[in-house]
Design a protein around this motif. Structure first.
Motif, PDB file in Angstrom:
ATOM      1  N   ASP A  32       0.824  -1.208   0.000  1.00 49.60           N
ATOM      2  CA  ASP A  32       0.000   0.000   0.000  1.00 49.60           C
ATOM      3  C   ASP A  32       0.859   1.259   0.000  1.00 49.60           C
ATOM      4  OD1 ASP A  32      -2.302  -1.501  -0.028  1.00 49.60           O
ATOM      5  OD2 ASP A  32      -2.761  -1.204   2.101  1.00 49.60           O
ATOM      6  N   HIS A  35       2.132   1.963  -3.403  1.00 47.73           N
ATOM      7  CA  HIS A  35       1.071   2.490  -4.256  1.00 47.73           C
ATOM      8  C   HIS A  35       0.797   3.959  -3.911  1.00 47.73           C
ATOM      9  CE1 HIS A  35      -3.091   1.565  -6.221  1.00 47.73           C
ATOM     10  NE2 HIS A  35      -2.404   2.459  -6.888  1.00 47.73           N
ATOM     11  N   MET A  36       0.797   4.304  -2.614  1.00 48.50           N
ATOM     12  CA  MET A  36       0.597   5.706  -2.200  1.00 48.50           C
ATOM     13  C   MET A  36       1.644   6.614  -2.832  1.00 48.50           C
ATOM     14  SD  MET A  36      -0.167   5.485   1.862  1.00 48.50           S
ATOM     15  CE  MET A  36      -1.473   4.494   2.528  1.00 48.50           C
ATOM     16  N   LEU A  39       0.933   7.108  -6.580  1.00 42.23           N
ATOM     17  CA  LEU A  39      -0.199   8.000  -6.807  1.00 42.23           C
ATOM     18  C   LEU A  39       0.189   9.455  -6.573  1.00 42.23           C
ATOM     19  CD1 LEU A  39      -3.152   5.980  -5.235  1.00 42.23           C
ATOM     20  CD2 LEU A  39      -2.674   6.344  -7.665  1.00 42.23           C
ATOM     21  N   ASN A  40       0.956   9.691  -5.514  1.00 43.04           N
ATOM     22  CA  ASN A  40       1.375  11.060  -5.229  1.00 43.04           C
ATOM     23  C   ASN A  40       2.269  11.591  -6.340  1.00 43.04           C
ATOM     24  OD1 ASN A  40       3.615  12.939  -3.769  1.00 43.04           O
ATOM     25  ND2 ASN A  40       1.552  13.288  -2.951  1.00 43.04           N
ATOM     26  N   TRP A  44      -1.694  12.987  -7.506  1.00 46.61           N
ATOM     27  CA  TRP A  44      -2.774  12.883  -6.529  1.00 46.61           C
ATOM     28  C   TRP A  44      -2.377  13.636  -5.261  1.00 46.61           C
ATOM     29  CZ3 TRP A  44      -6.715   8.644  -6.269  1.00 46.61           C
ATOM     30  CH2 TRP A  44      -6.949   8.078  -7.515  1.00 46.61           C
ATOM     31  N   ILE A  49      -5.612  10.445  -1.785  1.00 46.13           N
ATOM     32  CA  ILE A  49      -4.951   9.153  -1.549  1.00 46.13           C
ATOM     33  C   ILE A  49      -5.496   8.523  -0.274  1.00 46.13           C
ATOM     34  CG2 ILE A  49      -2.737   8.029  -1.074  1.00 46.13           C
ATOM     35  CD1 ILE A  49      -1.418  10.234  -2.799  1.00 46.13           C
ATOM     36  N   VAL A  60      -0.779   8.999   5.147  1.00 52.48           N
ATOM     37  CA  VAL A  60      -0.214   9.230   3.814  1.00 52.48           C
ATOM     38  C   VAL A  60       0.983  10.184   3.922  1.00 52.48           C
ATOM     39  CG1 VAL A  60      -0.676  10.080   1.483  1.00 52.48           C
ATOM     40  CG2 VAL A  60      -2.448   8.824   2.730  1.00 52.48           C
TER      41      VAL A  60
END
Length: 143
Positions: A32, A35-36, A39-40, A44, A49, A60
């Protein structure tokens, strides 16, 4: 209001994080976090997120800061979390030796006292009995 947290990934870092995110042999939290980060890096923001992962935005932000400070190593759990074991396998091996080579028999209470006196390991007789049963040692009586 503080500036939004934004990380920038190289192509190699992005590829590594993609592989980590898809790896089945890693803890879910580590996947996870990877993935965070991706995305950032894709633009994102932190609240979006957090919504995707159903966590607090602080989680996050902590992940992003750990990436900035520690890099790839910041994705895994820090050592030292959780309760430390009170006993070691060598303690059970010691008791097994005593049971096999000493002429007397022991009950679990006597074994717990012996372990505490001779090895400074404090286990209840019930806990010790369960551990020894798992080890398939049955040379003692209940009591």
């Amino acid at each position: 209001m503080p500036a939004p947290l934004r990380i920038h990934l190289t192509a190699e870092e992005d590829r590594t994080l993609t592989e980590l995110r898809l790896a089945q042999n890693l803890p879910q939290r580590t996947r996870d976090r990877a993935h965070m980060l991706r995305l950032n890096a894709q633009g994102w923001n932190v609240p979006a997120i957090a919504d995707v992962f159903e966590c607090h935005p602080h989680t996050v932000r902590a992940t992003l800061r750990r990436w900035e400070e520690k890099g790839l190593g910041g994705l895994w759990e820090a050592p030292g979390r959780g309760a430390k074991p009170k006993w070691h396998a060598s303690d059970l091996d010691y008791l097994t030796e005593c049971l096999e080579h000493e002429p007397r028999t022991y009950n679990s209470l006597q074994l717990a006292k012996k372990l505490k006196q001779e090895r400074s390991v404090d286990l209840s007789s019930d806990r010790l009995r369960r551990l020894l049963k798992k080890k398939t040692v049955v040379h003692f009586s209940k009591g």
